[in-house]
Design an enzyme around this catalytic site. Structure first.
Site, PDB file in Angstrom:
ATOM      1  N   HIS A 161      42.037  23.620  32.367  1.00 32.99           N
ATOM      2  CA  HIS A 161      41.335  24.606  33.167  1.00 32.99           C
ATOM      3  C   HIS A 161      41.409  24.193  34.648  1.00 32.99           C
ATOM      4  O   HIS A 161      41.565  22.984  35.114  1.00 32.99           O
ATOM      5  CB  HIS A 161      39.881  24.479  32.688  1.00 32.99           C
ATOM      6  CG  HIS A 161      39.026  25.332  33.570  1.00 32.99           C
ATOM      7  ND1 HIS A 161      38.487  26.514  33.176  1.00 32.99           N
ATOM      8  CD2 HIS A 161      38.116  25.155  34.740  1.00 32.99           C
ATOM      9  CE1 HIS A 161      37.792  27.116  34.163  1.00 32.99           C
ATOM     10  NE2 HIS A 161      37.487  26.204  35.004  1.00 32.99           N
ATOM     11  N   ASP A 203      25.826  30.639  30.618  1.00 35.52           N
ATOM     12  CA  ASP A 203      26.446  30.284  31.879  1.00 35.52           C
ATOM     13  C   ASP A 203      26.621  31.444  32.680  1.00 35.52           C
ATOM     14  O   ASP A 203      26.621  31.630  33.900  1.00 35.52           O
ATOM     15  CB  ASP A 203      27.750  29.568  31.456  1.00 35.52           C
ATOM     16  CG  ASP A 203      28.587  29.447  32.950  1.00 35.52           C
ATOM     17  OD1 ASP A 203      28.057  28.913  33.868  1.00 35.52           O
ATOM     18  OD2 ASP A 203      29.541  30.267  32.949  1.00 35.52           O
ATOM     19  N   ARG A 223      23.658  32.241  40.458  1.00 34.94           N
ATOM     20  CA  ARG A 223      24.013  31.377  41.473  1.00 34.94           C
ATOM     21  C   ARG A 223      24.958  32.067  42.693  1.00 34.94           C
ATOM     22  O   ARG A 223      24.822  31.717  43.926  1.00 34.94           O
ATOM     23  CB  ARG A 223      24.927  30.258  40.961  1.00 34.94           C
ATOM     24  CG  ARG A 223      24.020  29.423  39.992  1.00 34.94           C
ATOM     25  CD  ARG A 223      24.988  28.610  39.175  1.00 34.94           C
ATOM     26  NE  ARG A 223      26.115  27.713  39.976  1.00 34.94           N
ATOM     27  CZ  ARG A 223      27.279  27.516  39.441  1.00 34.94           C
ATOM     28  NH1 ARG A 223      27.721  27.820  38.392  1.00 34.94           N
ATOM     29  NH2 ARG A 223      28.130  26.769  40.052  1.00 34.94           N
ATOM     30  N   SER A 235      28.869  24.549  34.301  1.00 32.92           N
ATOM     31  CA  SER A 235      29.522  25.707  33.889  1.00 32.92           C
ATOM     32  C   SER A 235      30.962  25.790  33.274  1.00 32.92           C
ATOM     33  O   SER A 235      31.070  26.232  32.337  1.00 32.92           O
ATOM     34  CB  SER A 235      29.486  26.401  35.484  1.00 32.92           C
ATOM     35  OG  SER A 235      30.172  27.539  35.276  1.00 32.92           O
ATOM     36  N   LYS A 246      32.083  26.203  29.043  1.00 33.48           N
ATOM     37  CA  LYS A 246      33.098  27.309  28.196  1.00 33.48           C
ATOM     38  C   LYS A 246      34.123  26.589  27.717  1.00 33.48           C
ATOM     39  O   LYS A 246      34.537  27.053  26.497  1.00 33.48           O
ATOM     40  CB  LYS A 246      33.419  28.059  29.559  1.00 33.48           C
ATOM     41  CG  LYS A 246      32.361  29.101  29.937  1.00 33.48           C
ATOM     42  CD  LYS A 246      33.016  29.793  31.252  1.00 33.48           C
ATOM     43  CE  LYS A 246      32.729  29.111  32.515  1.00 33.48           C
ATOM     44  NZ  LYS A 246      32.602  29.671  33.456  1.00 33.48           N
TER      45      LYS A 246
HETATM   46  N1  URA Z   1      34.136  28.087  37.927  1.00 36.17           N
HETATM   47  C1  URA Z   1      33.289  28.153  36.815  1.00 36.17           C
HETATM   48  O1  URA Z   1      33.513  28.583  35.644  1.00 36.17           O
HETATM   49  N2  URA Z   1      31.842  27.924  37.251  1.00 36.17           N
HETATM   50  C2  URA Z   1      31.512  27.518  38.378  1.00 36.17           C
HETATM   51  O2  URA Z   1      30.422  27.291  38.628  1.00 36.17           O
HETATM   52  C3  URA Z   1      32.573  27.428  39.233  1.00 36.17           C
HETATM   53  C4  URA Z   1      33.813  27.749  38.836  1.00 36.17           C
END
Ligand code: URA
Length: 441
Positions: free
Chosen positions: A82, A161, A168, A183, A187
């Site tokens: 990621h 999220d 946010r 966050s 995932k």
């Molecule tokens: N990418 C994400 O998935 N969440 C965040 O808060 C920032 C970047």
């Protein structure tokens, strides 16, 4: 439980209990807590932070707010990768096939671009016919056939999220290490991988503008990963100038192909090889090689056609087309529209990645709102990068649009000025940029 007490606890800097965090995430998911109260708690978290235990509980609760993927059908260790986001970041389309050459299996769930960072799903969609909406039931077939699959995230992956991220975005609470870390990791954990390699970008084109904050984010995510029982490694990479030579969807996928036929730029090769080497190690497929030997092997496979063969497998298995020339068929042919030339002689000392990212979005390569359509052919190509010596009048970069472009010539001219202003030319040669800043295990 009274939600106002939870807000007050965090407002006065107290750690929240697991029970309070569970109550919060449940209320977010089933929409029983109003947005204004959620936003107040988010702002208190931004201001007063969270400790490792709170972050892990928040992450696990968000992961469990939806479907938890079961990757037990993967033969071996499923490793996920990621990136915290950047400008010109085309690393995933390189890492997946390169990992496959080491028999490392990748199930990659990716997002679309929003704001100035591009999205991997949009990039793959610039290959004609490439299907990014793979159903969960089909994942095992793809993994069996090619060892890789890339898909857009399903709505039931960490839905808490999604709700929190949308809030946010409009309440000035994106920029917080505990919120970003939980966050991203929610995932990844719901995605099911046993091991996770994080590309934590650092610089003007990233969430984390300096090394200190990038390290804090990396350590927060590693600590969550470890507490959640996932092997996690973070690589801090430079995002102070755009990565590689292109920004934009078709342009970046063309650059991916260039790398795979041995004509890539050094920064892209370095980042792709480092992340792959870490993934290979976590999957236990490093064949006893030292780190330097493994990097050399990655470099060889990335550029000598070995990874290219796997890239073709990935494209064909997901519905894309390879032309007789060996290049993928793209949805659109980009047109070079305007060149930006050096206004002075000297060394390029700065290319502001965030401004270039915004310019690329304005050209049509990205979205300002979730519902915007992108122009796959739009973007920017760089011919010179930080550290290069240039003479007045040399072409530094060019702006591109697709056939169905969405901006007029006047706008194009404004963007050209914006790009030109983002490039600094100085008399003194700047210190060289290192693509890999640090590896945190
Ligand atoms: N990418 C994400 O998935 N969440 C965040 O808060 C920032 C970047």
């Amino acid at each position: 439980m009274n939600f106002v007490d939870i807000i007050l606890d965090k407002r006065y800097g107290r750690a929240l209990s697991d029970e309070q965090i569970r109550f919060f995430v449940k209320g977010v998911t089933d929409k029983t807590i109003p947005d204004y109260q959620i936003s107040a708690l988010l702002m208190a978290i931004v201001l007063n932070g969270m400790d490792a235990r709170e972050m892990t509980t928040l992450t696990m609760e968000m992961a469990h707010s939806g479907q938890m993927n079961d990757l037990s059908y993967v033969d071996g260790v499923a490793v996920d990768k990621h990136s915290t986001g950047g400008v010109g970041d085309k690393i995933t389309p390189l890492v997946l096939p390169l990992c496959a050459t080491f028999d490392v299996k990748s199930v990659k769930l990716s997002g679309r671009g929003l704001g100035f960072t591009g999205g991997t799903v949009d990039k793959f969609e610039s290959i004609k016919g490439f299907n990014v909406q793979v159903s969960q039931e089909d994942f095992p077939r793809y993994i069996k056939e090619t060892g890789m699959v890339i898909s857009g995230q399903t709505p039931d992956l960490a839905p808490a999220d999604k709700i929190l991220y949308a809030l946010r975005d409009v309440t000035g609470t994106v920029d917080s290490i505990p919120l970003i870390a939980s966050s991203i990791m929610s995932k990844k954990i719901a995605g099911g991988a046993e091991a996770i390699v994080l590309d934590v970008t650092c610089g003007s084109g990233a969430f984390m503008k300096d090394r200190e904050h990038a390290e804090q984010l990396a350590r927060a995510m590693i600590s969550i990963g470890e507490l959640a029982g996932r092997k996690t490694v973070a690589v801090i990479t430079d995002m102070d100038q755009p990565l590689g030579r292109t920004c934009g969807n078709v342009l970046e996928m063309q650059e991916v192909h260039e790398v795979l036929i041995g004509r890539g730029s050094e920064d892209v090769i370095e980042v792709a090889c480092e992340l792959t080497a870490q993934m290979v190690k976590l999957a236990g497929k490093d064949m006893g090689l030292s780190h330097d030997e493994l990097i050399a092997e990655c470099r060889r496979r990335l550029t000598d056609g070995t990874a290219l063969a796997k890239y073709y497998d990935l494209i064909i298995s997901q519905g894309g087309t390879i032309l007789e020339s060996g290049a993928p068929l793209y949805v659109e042919k980009p047109f070079e529209e305007m060149q930006v030339s050096a206004f002075d002689s000297g060394y390029i000392s700065r290319i502001e990645a965030d401004v270039i990212g915004h310019a690329s979005v304005l050209l049509g390569a990205g979205r300002l709102t979730k519902t915007d359509e992108i122009d796959p052919g739009a973007g920017i190509c760089f011919y010179r990068k930080v550290g290069d010596r240039v003479s007045r009048g040399d072409v530094l970069c060019s702006l591109w649009r697709g056939e169905e472009h969405r901006i007029d010539d006047e706008k194009l001219f404004d963007i050209m000025e914006m790009v030109s202003d983002a490039i600094t030319i100085s008399e003194e040669k700047p210190k060289p940029h290192k693509a890999i800043i640090d590896v945190i295990e």
